[in-house]
Motif scaffolding. Structure first.
Motif, mmCIF file in Angstrom:
data_model
loop_
_atom_site.group_PDB
_atom_site.id
_atom_site.type_symbol
_atom_site.label_atom_id
_atom_site.label_comp_id
_atom_site.label_asym_id
_atom_site.label_seq_id
_atom_site.Cartn_x
_atom_site.Cartn_y
_atom_site.Cartn_z
ATOM 1 N N PRO A 79 0.695 -1.281 0.033
ATOM 2 C CA PRO A 79 0.129 0.039 -0.053
ATOM 3 C C PRO A 79 0.731 1.260 0.022
ATOM 4 O O PRO A 79 1.953 1.300 0.557
ATOM 5 N N GLY A 80 0.493 2.392 -0.789
ATOM 6 C CA GLY A 80 1.209 3.486 -0.784
ATOM 7 C C GLY A 80 2.322 3.486 -1.824
ATOM 8 O O GLY A 80 3.273 4.492 -1.640
ATOM 9 N N HIS A 81 2.433 2.408 -2.511
ATOM 10 C CA HIS A 81 3.656 2.554 -3.747
ATOM 11 C C HIS A 81 3.292 2.188 -4.760
ATOM 12 O O HIS A 81 2.099 1.729 -5.023
ATOM 13 N N VAL A 82 3.892 2.424 -6.039
ATOM 14 C CA VAL A 82 3.745 2.042 -7.390
ATOM 15 C C VAL A 82 4.951 1.307 -7.965
ATOM 16 O O VAL A 82 6.044 1.381 -7.053
ATOM 17 N N TRP A 83 4.753 0.696 -9.002
ATOM 18 C CA TRP A 83 5.796 0.229 -9.847
ATOM 19 C C TRP A 83 6.028 0.730 -10.947
ATOM 20 O O TRP A 83 5.220 1.291 -11.823
ATOM 21 N N LEU A 84 7.339 1.297 -11.173
ATOM 22 C CA LEU A 84 7.597 2.434 -12.493
ATOM 23 C C LEU A 84 8.580 1.754 -13.208
ATOM 24 O O LEU A 84 9.529 0.833 -12.774
ATOM 25 N N GLU A 85 8.349 1.514 -14.578
ATOM 26 C CA GLU A 85 9.041 1.101 -15.497
ATOM 27 C C GLU A 85 9.194 1.972 -16.557
ATOM 28 O O GLU A 85 8.180 2.659 -17.085
ATOM 29 N N GLY A 86 10.744 2.075 -17.217
ATOM 30 C CA GLY A 86 10.759 2.923 -18.365
ATOM 31 C C GLY A 86 10.211 1.972 -19.954
ATOM 32 O O GLY A 86 10.197 0.825 -19.634
ATOM 33 N N ASP A 87 9.788 2.696 -20.675
ATOM 34 C CA ASP A 87 9.215 2.253 -21.946
ATOM 35 C C ASP A 87 10.341 1.392 -22.712
ATOM 36 O O ASP A 87 10.313 0.455 -23.344
ATOM 37 N N ASN A 88 11.538 1.782 -22.583
ATOM 38 C CA ASN A 88 12.804 1.068 -23.098
ATOM 39 C C ASN A 88 13.533 0.326 -22.158
ATOM 40 O O ASN A 88 14.447 0.471 -21.453
ATOM 41 N N ARG A 89 12.782 -1.052 -21.982
ATOM 42 C CA ARG A 89 13.187 -2.055 -20.880
ATOM 43 C C ARG A 89 14.666 -2.197 -20.914
ATOM 44 O O ARG A 89 15.209 -2.611 -19.908
ATOM 45 N N GLY A 90 15.289 -2.129 -22.091
ATOM 46 C CA GLY A 90 16.773 -2.737 -22.041
ATOM 47 C C GLY A 90 17.585 -1.680 -21.519
ATOM 48 O O GLY A 90 18.790 -1.894 -21.070
ATOM 49 N N ASN A 91 17.072 -0.306 -21.633
ATOM 50 C CA ASN A 91 18.083 0.639 -21.023
ATOM 51 C C ASN A 91 17.169 1.691 -20.097
ATOM 52 O O ASN A 91 17.249 2.841 -20.263
ATOM 53 N N SER A 92 16.803 0.833 -18.922
ATOM 54 C CA SER A 92 16.033 1.926 -18.093
ATOM 55 C C SER A 92 16.441 1.320 -16.653
ATOM 56 O O SER A 92 16.380 0.223 -16.310
ATOM 57 N N THR A 93 16.924 2.277 -15.732
ATOM 58 C CA THR A 93 16.835 1.934 -14.190
ATOM 59 C C THR A 93 15.509 2.339 -13.669
ATOM 60 O O THR A 93 15.167 3.423 -13.524
ATOM 61 N N ASP A 94 14.702 1.148 -13.164
ATOM 62 C CA ASP A 94 13.337 1.442 -12.644
ATOM 63 C C ASP A 94 13.074 0.513 -11.503
ATOM 64 O O ASP A 94 14.109 -0.072 -10.823
ATOM 65 N N SER A 95 11.968 0.164 -11.190
ATOM 66 C CA SER A 95 11.665 -0.526 -10.220
ATOM 67 C C SER A 95 12.055 -1.867 -10.226
ATOM 68 O O SER A 95 12.367 -2.581 -9.219
ATOM 69 N N ARG A 96 12.507 -2.468 -11.472
ATOM 70 C CA ARG A 96 13.207 -3.598 -11.590
ATOM 71 C C ARG A 96 14.455 -3.645 -10.851
ATOM 72 O O ARG A 96 14.933 -4.752 -10.060
ATOM 73 N N SER A 97 15.092 -2.471 -10.611
ATOM 74 C CA SER A 97 16.227 -2.378 -9.956
ATOM 75 C C SER A 97 16.164 -1.998 -8.404
ATOM 76 O O SER A 97 16.856 -2.240 -7.525
ATOM 77 N N TYR A 98 15.342 -0.942 -8.287
ATOM 78 C CA TYR A 98 15.043 -0.547 -6.925
ATOM 79 C C TYR A 98 13.798 -0.916 -6.074
ATOM 80 O O TYR A 98 13.666 -0.443 -5.090
ATOM 81 N N GLY A 99 13.000 -1.521 -6.744
ATOM 82 C CA GLY A 99 11.714 -2.110 -6.008
ATOM 83 C C GLY A 99 10.558 -0.923 -6.172
ATOM 84 O O GLY A 99 10.555 -0.068 -7.035
ATOM 85 N N PRO A 100 9.578 -1.322 -5.257
ATOM 86 C CA PRO A 100 8.539 -0.452 -5.446
ATOM 87 C C PRO A 100 8.938 0.972 -4.838
ATOM 88 O O PRO A 100 9.570 1.147 -4.237
#
Length: 161
Positions: A111-132
């Protein structure tokens, strides 16, 4: 001396009048950019092909304050790893959703979090790296690309029924 003072008063009134107008409009501009809408210049390739470096976006600050961020929205948020930077990413998951994190693991967004991803999945530091990401880090939601003019378009999707 009286002649100097008498001639100086209208000029003083005019100068203070101009300063007052500048302060009023400065306050209006500050409140608008802080609480209503903002202009953002993109940098980096994490949102390609949707957004490119030097694209200029019009963003609004009302949706994050009312907690009305939805899956698919493009948002601007403080970076969870460097609070001096902002990131522009797409919301791909909201509180309660289960998202894949790697090949085998799955995470439920708290609760109170979101999952963020860049559209360029191969060149994006996003929630896959730092979590919700805490929703409190979200500053604004992108609504319109205004520059370059030939690529101007709405960045919001109509409500799904």
């Amino acid at each position: 001396m009286r002649l100097f003072t008498r001639n100086f008063r209208p000029l003083t009134r005019r100068v203070f009048g101009v300063i007052g107008v500048i302060i009023k409009y400065g306050c209006i501009a500050h409140c608008t950019f802080e609480y209503v809408a903002d202009i953002v210049v993109c940098s980096g390739s994490s949102m390609e092909p949707t957004l490119f470096t030097n694209n200029v976006l019009l963003t609004e600050h009302i949706s994050p304050r009312l907690q009305k961020i939805k899956r698919g929205d493009i948002i601007v948020a403080k970076s969870p790893t460097d609070p001096r930077q902002f990131v522009c990413k797409r919301v791909t998951g909201i509180a309660g959703d289960r998202v894949k994190n790697g090949f085998y693991s799955e995470i439920q967004i708290p609760p109170g979090h979101v999952w963020l991803e860049g559209d360029n999945r191969g060149n994006s530091t996003d929630s896959r790296s730092y979590g919700p990401v805490p929703a409190g880090l979200i500053r604004s939601r992108a609504i319109l690309r205004v520059w370059p003019p030939q690529d101007a378009c709405l960045l919001t999707k109509p409500e799904e029924e």
